[in-house]
Structure formats: structure tokens, C-alpha cells
Design a protein around this motif. Structure first.
Motif: not given
Length: 264
Positions: A88-90, A145-149, A151-152
Motif C-alpha cells: 500500500s506504500a505510495p 507538508m500535508k502533501a508530502g505526508i 505522498a509517502h
């Protein structure tokens, strides 16, 4: 005779003061040297810290503290998150061939008797431009930061912001009121969710310069740019309140910057 006696006393007092000052400085210097030597010799037994010299990050394996540079810390924390998430890791797992196996084991599985923390990094912040809160209820830095979280980390439950912004519901002076903070929830409070939360907390601390992170709070621990070399410190809160202790969520906020209108 009186003048000679007085002059002699003054000279004596001056010499006494000088000798005392030199003695105090010598003692302080000795303490400083011994203290520094003790820290250097005992770094492997000190946790969590990130000394103000050498590599920016370190991981406590349970037996020793292994130093990592920022790039290694970012790749290691990302790889740990990917391994934990499985299919499930993006994102794909980065190369960690240069990372000791014991470091990856500590980050993926956590300490044997506790969930964390295992990784600490130092970052003292930087001068950033002040940002106004957007209609989303977040500043541009917070949105990034929200987008980075997201994305990972798959299937994250992120709150701590509302469209239009908060004007109540958080502590006085909270970064939530300025749209600078997020809460990433790990509920219910149990050991599995604690380990999930520490995977994110480690990823955040490793990526603090990239996202201009100021404060991270989770699981009775706090890290901040105010004390960058002290690593994770105890966070004081009502012992009976899981929310205030941040047991059910990771709190993270980004740097504020100086409001140009504040001095007007």
C-alpha cells in the motif's frame, strides 16, 4: 603609615580577587573539558540527543547511537515507512545499502520494549517569510507538508485544520490558529498505532529542513527547533488526558516567520 596600610590592603584585595577569578575560570574550564569529553565518550549511551557537531542525525539501536547524515536519515526513515506499509506504500523504497542493518531494524520495528523514539536530528530553523492563512485553513508551507505526508503515507487521517481557520478549541498561542499545524491521528491508543506514529514522527524529523518544520509532538515527547540538539524531550501534559499527551496523534507545525504587520 595610614596611607601605606590602606594602599597595601587595596593591592591585597585586588590580587585576591584576581587569583579567585583565575581559579574560578580554571574550574569552569576543567568542568567544560571533562563534560565535553564525557559526552564524546558516552554518546552511545545518551539518548535521545543530536550533538551540535558531526552528522545531523542519529539512530539509537538499543546498544549504540549510530550517526547519519541528513540524506541517509531521510532515505532510512522513508524506507522504514515503505517497508511497514508494504504494497500500500505510495512511493518506492529508496536505496539504503549504505545504512547499517541495525539502524533499519530499529526504525522499522522500534525498540524491543517500547515504540520509540529511535531517530533524532538537529535543525535550528531558518529565516522564512511570514505566510497568511489560506481559505483552506492552512498556510502554503503547511499545505506543502500535508502533501508530502500524503505522498509517502497511505490512508492517513489528517486534521488540525478547517477551511476558514480555527478561532477556538486549541490551547492559547497554538499554531493551529494560524493554519501552521497538522494533527495526524493514530487511533485507538495501542502499541501498534504507537509504532505507526513513530514511523511518521521519524520521517518528519528527518525531513524538517525540507518542510520547514518547527515542532513535533507525539507520545509524551516533543522535538523543536528551539532546542535542536536536545532531541526528543519529555512533554508535560495532564497524565489522564490521552489527547493532551498526544498519544493518539502526531502534532507537527511549520515555522511561522515574522509578521511584518506585528511592528506596525
Amino acid at each position: 603609615m595610614t596611607h601605606r596600610s590602606t594602599g597595601s590592603a587595596v593591592v591585597h584585595r585586588r590580587w585576591h580577587g584576581l587569583i579567585l577569578s583565575v581559579a574560578i575560570l580554571a574550574v569552569l574550564a576543567t568542568i567544560g573539558v571533562l563534560g565535553t569529553r564525557w559526552v564524546v565518550e558516552n554518546q552511545d549511551r545518551i539518548f535521545p540527543v543530536s550533538a551540535p557537531w558531526g552528522p545531523e542525525c542519529s539512530v539509537w539501536t538499543g546498544e549504540e547511537q549510530i550517526k547519519l547524515d541528513r540524506d541517509q536519515a531521510q532515505r532510512a526513515s522513508t524506507a522504514a515507512a515503505v517497508i511497514n506499509q508494504g504494497d500500500s506504500a505510495p512511493v518506492e523504497q529508496p536505496d539504503v545499502d549504505d545504512i547499517p542493518d541495525e539502524v533499519m531494524d530499529a526504525l522499522v520495528n522500534g525498540p524491543e520494549d517500547d515504540a520509540g523514539p529511535s531517530m533524532s536530528c538537529r535543525y535550528s530553523g531558518e529565516d522564512v517569510e511570514f505566510e497568511e492563512e489560506l481559505p483552506s485553513g492552512m498556510t502554503p508551507r503547511n499545505e506543502a507538508m500535508k502533501a508530502g505526508i500524503e505522498a509517502h503515507f497511505a490512508d492517513t487521517s489528517i486534521g488540525g485544520y478547517v477551511p476558514g481557520g480555527y478561532d477556538s478549541g486549541h490551547g492559547e498561542g497554538s499554531a493551529h490558529y494560524e493554519g501552521r499545524a497538522l494533527d495526524i491521528f493514530y487511533r485507538p491508543v495501542n502499541e501498534d498505532n504507537r509504532r505507526e506514529g513513530w514511523l511518521l514522527a521519524h520521517w518528519l524529523i528527518a525531513h524538517a529542513p525540507e518542510y520547514k518544520i518547527d515542532v513535533i509532538i507525539f507520545d509524551d515527547k516533543i522535538w523543536s527547533t528551539r532546542y535542536p540538539s536536545m532531541g526528543w524531550r519529555h512533554y508535560d501534559a495532564d497524565p489522564d488526558n490521552e489527547i493532551l499527551r498526544h498519544l493518539d496523534h502526531v502534532h507537527v507545525d511549520v515555522l511561522r516567520g515574522t509578521d511584518p504587520s506585528a511592528g506596525a
